[in-house]
Design a protein around this motif. Structure first.
Motif, PDB file in Angstrom:
ATOM      1  N   TYR A 147       0.812  -1.214   0.000  1.00 23.85           N
ATOM      2  CA  TYR A 147       0.000   0.000   0.000  1.00 23.85           C
ATOM      3  C   TYR A 147       0.847   1.267   0.000  1.00 23.85           C
ATOM      4  N   THR A 148       2.138   1.137   0.278  1.00 23.40           N
ATOM      5  CA  THR A 148       3.005   2.316   0.273  1.00 23.40           C
ATOM      6  C   THR A 148       3.510   2.642  -1.130  1.00 23.40           C
ATOM      7  N   VAL A 149       3.209   1.785  -2.105  1.00 24.45           N
ATOM      8  CA  VAL A 149       3.670   1.978  -3.484  1.00 24.45           C
ATOM      9  C   VAL A 149       2.548   2.612  -4.300  1.00 24.45           C
ATOM     10  N   ILE A 150       2.888   3.733  -4.953  1.00 28.36           N
ATOM     11  CA  ILE A 150       1.887   4.419  -5.767  1.00 28.36           C
ATOM     12  C   ILE A 150       2.470   4.647  -7.149  1.00 28.36           C
ATOM     13  N   PRO A 151       1.781   4.244  -8.221  1.00 29.56           N
ATOM     14  CA  PRO A 151       0.520   3.518  -8.209  1.00 29.56           C
ATOM     15  C   PRO A 151       0.715   2.095  -7.681  1.00 29.56           C
ATOM     16  N   GLN A 152      -0.291   1.621  -6.991  1.00 30.25           N
ATOM     17  CA  GLN A 152      -0.206   0.324  -6.334  1.00 30.25           C
ATOM     18  C   GLN A 152       0.063  -0.792  -7.341  1.00 30.25           C
ATOM     19  N   ASN A 153       1.007  -1.655  -7.001  1.00 32.91           N
ATOM     20  CA  ASN A 153       1.336  -2.844  -7.776  1.00 32.91           C
ATOM     21  C   ASN A 153       1.988  -2.525  -9.124  1.00 32.91           C
ATOM     22  N   ASP A 154       2.424  -1.305  -9.339  1.00 31.65           N
ATOM     23  CA  ASP A 154       3.034  -0.899 -10.602  1.00 31.65           C
ATOM     24  C   ASP A 154       4.490  -1.370 -10.652  1.00 31.65           C
ATOM     25  N   PRO A 155       4.879  -2.140 -11.674  1.00 35.79           N
ATOM     26  CA  PRO A 155       6.246  -2.663 -11.738  1.00 35.79           C
ATOM     27  C   PRO A 155       7.331  -1.592 -11.703  1.00 35.79           C
ATOM     28  N   LEU A 156       7.121  -0.464 -12.379  1.00 38.61           N
ATOM     29  CA  LEU A 156       8.143   0.587 -12.370  1.00 38.61           C
ATOM     30  C   LEU A 156       8.238   1.271 -11.009  1.00 38.61           C
ATOM     31  N   ALA A 157       7.113   1.429 -10.329  1.00 34.40           N
ATOM     32  CA  ALA A 157       7.132   1.998  -8.980  1.00 34.40           C
ATOM     33  C   ALA A 157       7.827   1.038  -8.018  1.00 34.40           C
ATOM     34  N   LEU A 158       7.579  -0.259  -8.178  1.00 33.62           N
ATOM     35  CA  LEU A 158       8.247  -1.257  -7.338  1.00 33.62           C
ATOM     36  C   LEU A 158       9.752  -1.283  -7.622  1.00 33.62           C
ATOM     37  N   LEU A 159      10.129  -1.129  -8.889  1.00 31.29           N
ATOM     38  CA  LEU A 159      11.548  -1.067  -9.251  1.00 31.29           C
ATOM     39  C   LEU A 159      12.212   0.138  -8.589  1.00 31.29           C
ATOM     40  N   THR A 160      11.523   1.254  -8.565  1.00 33.10           N
ATOM     41  CA  THR A 160      12.051   2.453  -7.901  1.00 33.10           C
ATOM     42  C   THR A 160      12.285   2.186  -6.416  1.00 33.10           C
TER      43      THR A 160
END
Length: 175
Positions: A30-43
């Motif tokens: 839930y701390t990742v925005i947009p949620q579950n977005d691969p590029l946001a998770l990579l960041t």
């Protein structure tokens, strides 16, 4: 309830653990925005300087490699529903309905026959009267185990399907 020393414990939003030659980050999805977005998770993985990032919040099991990093979402051990899926489905259905309305409006402008207009109005009223019910997708209980040996991580994904436990195995090697 039992009172104990963890009643007021404050858990971190993220945790990094070194195991073997790998750094593993664990976060709340839930701390990742947009949620579950691969590029946001990579960041996030880059910010934490981890080789493996484990996150959750979607209740769907996932595992993939992106830009040399390994991403794992363990799913839901209880098979709990994810209400976000239902909202996403509602949004998609609303968008489709808006597109259909737009197309119908264009067709109505072209039609001069009053009889056809009356039939379309009746169909629209009928559609508007029907309540929208979204059948949730039956979730499958899952859990994951990470086996880390040196620079290699083997992920075991256990999924409960049709009364049986299915086990998938995925390997990741740090470059």
């Amino acid at each position: 309830m039992v009172k104990g020393e963890f009643d007021t414990a404050v858990l971190p939003n993220e945790l990094v653990v070194k195991q073997g030659n790998l750094r593993v980050g664990v976060i709340n999805g839930y701390t990742v925005i947009p949620q579950n977005d691969p590029l946001a998770l990579l960041t996030v993985a880059r910010q934490l300087d981890v080789d493996i990032l484990v996150w959750g919040g979607t209740h769907k099991v996932e595992a993939y490699t992106l830009d040399g990093k390994f991403f794992v979402n363990p799913g839901s051990a209880t098979g709990a529903y994810n209400t976000n899926d239902m909202f996403d489905m509602e949004d998609e259905l609303e968008h489709e309905a808006e597109e259909e309305d737009k197309q119908e409006d264009e067709q109505e402008d072209e039609q001069e026959d009053k009889q056809e207009d009356k039939q379309e109005d009746k169909q629209e009223e009928k559609q508007n009267d029907e309540s929208l019910f979204i059948e949730p997708v039956e979730p499958n209980p899952t859990f994951c185990l990470l086996d880390i040996q040196g620079s290699v991580c083997t992920l075991y994904i256990y999924t409960h399907l049709d009364g049986e436990v299915k086990v998938d195995k995925i390997s990741y090697r740090k470059e």
